[in-house]
Every structure is written in structure tokens, then in C-alpha cells.
Enzyme design. Structure first.
Site, PDB file in Angstrom:
ATOM      1  CB  SER A  95      -0.943   0.029   1.198  1.00  0.00           C
ATOM      2  OG  SER A  95      -1.932   1.237   1.115  1.00  0.00           O
ATOM      3  CG  ASP A 238      -3.352   3.919  -1.246  1.00  0.00           C
ATOM      4  OD1 ASP A 238      -4.106   3.891  -2.130  1.00  0.00           O
ATOM      5  OD2 ASP A 238      -3.310   3.092  -0.121  1.00  0.00           O
ATOM      6  CG  ASP A 240      -2.952  -0.601  -2.336  1.00  0.00           C
ATOM      7  OD1 ASP A 240      -2.931   0.552  -1.771  1.00  0.00           O
ATOM      8  OD2 ASP A 240      -3.483  -1.572  -1.682  1.00  0.00           O
ATOM      9  CG  ASP A 242      -6.516   0.682  -0.567  1.00  0.00           C
ATOM     10  OD1 ASP A 242      -5.716   1.463  -0.668  1.00  0.00           O
ATOM     11  OD2 ASP A 242      -6.633  -0.516   0.107  1.00  0.00           O
TER      12      ASP A 242
HETATM   13 MG    MG Z   1      -3.801   1.388   0.145  1.00  0.00          MG
END
Ligand code: MG
Length: 451
Positions: A95, A238, A240, A242
Site C-alpha cells: 500500500s 496511495d 495500491d 484503494d
Molecule cells: Mg492502500
């Protein structure tokens, strides 16, 4: 012993994440699954992505499960692809952590993050080393699939009013933090008829643009550029993707709880219904939801917990203050691109600027600080806190939350670090300062007294 933290298995390359350790993770996950299962695997843009992924795949195949490698994709795209095509999913990502870290995150067949009781089964296999090694002819099959990101973009588009958004011809500055969203969000915006100005949109696992946590000190370029080019908004993901964090047309950083509250208000206006959020969320959230006839259900802090509760309650919307929004009609996980498309839809349908929409929301002052506390003391500190505060109106779902008409304080131990966090919210800055000081002192004294 635990292998999984609050967000999958995280580790530093070379120190924690070595090929043999990672292959063992693959063996443990593969043994947990039935032979012949199809596992979807994808990664973010980290330099170590292929090293980590290959080692995990090797372990998986050795247990007789099959692997579909979808390449680099945002975590929500891997989750969606798992829901649509797999029996299990794995996201290789850390992340927003620094570039020397990576992680292995497990995804349940329905696309949600794997619940804790299932993680425990994998941990048990891992620590006992009772792996199912199949014969040469039963080793799993490996295939590469193209198109996961495109399928994800199409799914997001199917949940918003594309025509309405296209009419507005928004100018959007997007900062992908050199992460996985380089392959999705700029193209999503293009399909939404936006003029797209990209920043840090070349995938690069050294993260040359800035650290991948979308907080104000990392988004200076984005804020300046939005103002410079007179964009309608700026958005940052961010690593990744999400999560999505926004900047208004004046280049002003918008805190995640504001976006969460704005989206909740628009959804409540149309539908009413149940809304799920952790106890750390702003009072503004409940205020707007209630105003439009909705109901708020609180949970412990953590996106998977919010998502699970949403499924149980048939909730209409949920999310966290850090820019992690969950849209159940799409999927039960945080989704940065879906949040972006939804904000554009709200702007298009209302005809209002983002700053205007944000300024309409109830405004509170918020604070968050941390106090050092050894992990070994955490439980005793919590007991002492509950004892000391038992005559107040408290909620002990996650730490201790003290609730008043126009302020609250939440004191909770961190699940990952040797600290206690104090979150607080009040109608005035003075009140906020007063309560933060009061409870900080109380907490520090309790920690000191327990030796
Ligand atoms: Mg994330």
C-alpha cells in the site's frame, strides 16, 4: 505467533521478505486451498514486485493450485478480478509503505479481504510446515491474463452517470504516486470525458515523485498544479489505489472524512438506508446521514471490519476517514477509482464546485496524536482507562470513546505499533485543544503507573 498484520503480511525486502520465506507463504496458502483452485495474483509497481510474486507463485504451484497472473493492477482491480474469475486472490502490495517494503494480501473468493479466522488457518499451516507437496504431474498450471485493468475500469463506469459527467468536460489533475493506478485512473478519467493532466503517472517502484501516502506534505505539487492550470479538482491515490484523496479547485487539500461525508450525504439524499463507519469517524458523517433519514452503524477501526458489517447489514455505503470508500453495488472493499468517479458524478449532478460542496458540510475541529506505550502494557492500560471513565458516556467497541453532545475523544491502542492513539473532535479549536490535553495527560499517567 502471527503472520498476518492488520493489512496482510508486510515485510522489508532482504530482511523479512526472502525467497524461501515467500515460497513458504505460497505453500501455506496453496495447502489451505483445494487442489485445482484458481488463484488470481497481481502486484503494485514496487521494484520487488516480481521477486515476491514469483516466489509466492512457486509455492502455490507446488501444492497443485493453479495461478492466473494479471500483472500490475490496483488492489481493488485484483479484488474485482478475483470475485469474477477466481477461487482466491493475492495482492502483492505494501500500500503506502516505503519502497523497500512489500506485502502479501489475501483475498476471499467474493473479493473481500480474507477474514481473520481464515488467516489463522493459513498461519497454522505455515507454522506447522505441513505443506501439501503434489507429484510432478499434479503441479499447478500458470497463465497470464490480460485485461484485468480494463475490466475494472468498465465496472467502475457502469456504476456512475457517465453521460452527465462527460457533459461537464472536467479538467482533472491526477497524481498516481508512481503506483498501480498509473494503469487505470488516467484512462478512467479519459473515458469520463475529462481533460487529464497527469502527475507521477509513470509506474516506478522507487517512488521518485513522493512517498505514496496521500497526505498534505506529499501532495504539494498536486495542490500547486491544480491551482496553476485551473483544474476542477485534483486527485491522489496511495500506492495500491484503494484510496483516493482530493484537492479542490483552489488547490486546497480535502481531508478524507470530508469526502466520505459528502458521498454519504448524496447517497442518503437519494436512498436513506444503512451506513457503516468506524468509531473514529467525524460526527459530521452521522449528522448528514441522519438528516436525510439514514442510519449509522459503527464498527471497530479497519476497512475489512467495515466491509464485513456492510454485508451483514445490507448497508448502502461505508468507509473510513483516510479516503477509503466502499460502494457495495460495485464491491465490498475500498476502491480509489470508484471514489473518484463518484465525486465527479456528484459535481456533475449538482453543478457545484468541489469547494462549495465541501463547505456545505458541517464543520468540526479534529485532532489525532499518539502516545508511546509498550505492547505488553496495552491491555492493562485499557482496563484502567475503562475503570477510570466508567461514569462517563462511553463506547468500548474499540478502545474507549467518550461521547458528548458536541465533542468526543477516542483512545485506542494501535494494532501495529507500540503506541496509543488519541482521536478527538469538537466544535471549537479551544475545546479540541482542551480535551486532547486532558486525555493525553490522563493516558500518560496511567501508562506510567503501570510498571
Ligand atoms: Mg492502500
Amino acid at each position: 505467533m502471527r503472520l498476518f498484520g492488520t493489512n496482510g503480511i508486510r515485510g522489508k525486502i532482504r530482511e523479512d521478505f526472502k525467497p524461501d520465506f515467500l515460497a513458504k507463504i505460497g505453500l501455506a496458502i496453496g495447502t489451505y486451498l483445494s487442489p485445482g483452485s484458481w488463484v488470481i495474483i497481481g502486484s503494485d509497481t514496487r521494484v520487488s514486485g516480481n521477486m515476491v510474486k514469483s516466489a509466492v507463485i512457486s509455492g502455490l504451484l507446488a501444492t497443485g493450485v493453479n495461478v492466473i497472473d494479471i500483472g500490475i493492477a490496483p488492489t481493488p482491480a485484483i479484488q474485482l478480478y478475483t470475485k469474477n474469475h477466481g477461487d482466491f486472490g493475492i495482492a502483492i502490495t505494501a500500500s503506502h509503505n516505503p519502497p523497500e517494503f512489500n506485502g502479501v494480501k489475501c483475498i476471499a473468493p467474493d473479493g473481500t479481504e480474507l477474514p481473520r479466522n481464515e488467516e489463522e488457518k493459513i498461519e497454522e499451516i505455515f507454522f506447522s510446515s505441513r505443506f501439501r507437496l503434489v507429484s510432478w504431474k499434479d503441479v499447478g498450471r500458470y497463465t497470464i491474463a490480460h485485461g484485468a485493468n480494463e475490466e475494472y475500469i468498465e465496472a467502475v463506469l457502469s456504476h456512475v452517470n457517465v453521460e452527465k459527467i462527460r457533459e461537464r468536460k472536467f479538467t482533472v489533475v491526477i497524481d498516481c504516486a508512481n503506483g498501480a493506478s498509473c494503469f487505470t485512473s488516467p484512462y478512467l478519467l479519459e473515458k469520463l470525458g475529462c481533460r487529464v493532466i497527469s502527475l507521477n503517472c509513470q509506474p516506478d517502484g522507487t517512488f521518485p515523485g513522493h512517498e505514496s501516502e496521500p497526505k498534505p506534505q506529499n501532495l504539494g505539487d498536486l495542490m500547486a498544479l491544480v491551482k496553476d492550470v485551473r483544474a476542477d479538482l485534483g486527485v491522489a491515490h496511495d500506492g495500491d489505489a484503494d484510496r483516493a484523496i482530493f484537492v479542490d479547485e483552489n488547490g486546497r487539500f480535502i481531508h478524507g472524512d470530508k469526502t466520505l461525508t459528502l458521498v454519504a450525504r448524496e447517497i442518503a439524499k437519494k436512498n436513506g438506508g444503512k451506513f457503516v463507519t468506524p468509531v473514529s469517524t467525524s460526527m459530521a458523517f452521522e449528522e448528514v446521514v441522519k438528516k436525510y433519514g439514514g442510519e449509522v452503524i459503527y464498527t471497530r477501526v479497519g476497512a475489512p471490519i467495515v466491509a464485513r458489517r456492510m454485508i451483514e447489514e445490507h448497508a448502502i455505503f461505508g468507509g473510513e476517514e483516510n479516503g477509503g470508500l466502499i460502494f457495495p453495488e460495485h464491491q465490498y472493499c475500498r476502491d480509489g477509482a470508484m471514489a473518484l468517479a463518484k465525486i465527479l458524478e456528484i459535481m456533475a449532478e449538482s453543478g457545484k464546485k468541489l469547494s462549495t460542496l465541501i463547505n456545505e458540510l458541517p464543520s468540526y475541529y479534529q485532532g489525532k496524536i499518539s502516545v508511546k506505550c509498550d505492547n505488553s502494557k496495552k491491555a492493562a492500560v485499557l482496563e484502567k482507562l475503562k475503570e477510570k471513565l466508567k461514569n462517563e458516556r462511553i463506547n468500548t467497541m474499540d478502545g474507549v470513546k467518550i461521547m458528548h453532545e458536541d465533542w468526543w475523544v477516542l483512545i485506542r491502542p494501535s494494532g501495529t505499533e507500540p503506541i496509543y492513539r488519541i482521536y478527538a473532535e469538537a466544535k471549537s479549536e479551544e475545546k479540541l485543544h482542551e480535551i486532547m490535553e486532558k486525555y493525553r495527560k490522563m493516558l500518560e499517567k496511567i501508562i506510567k503507573d503501570i510498571s
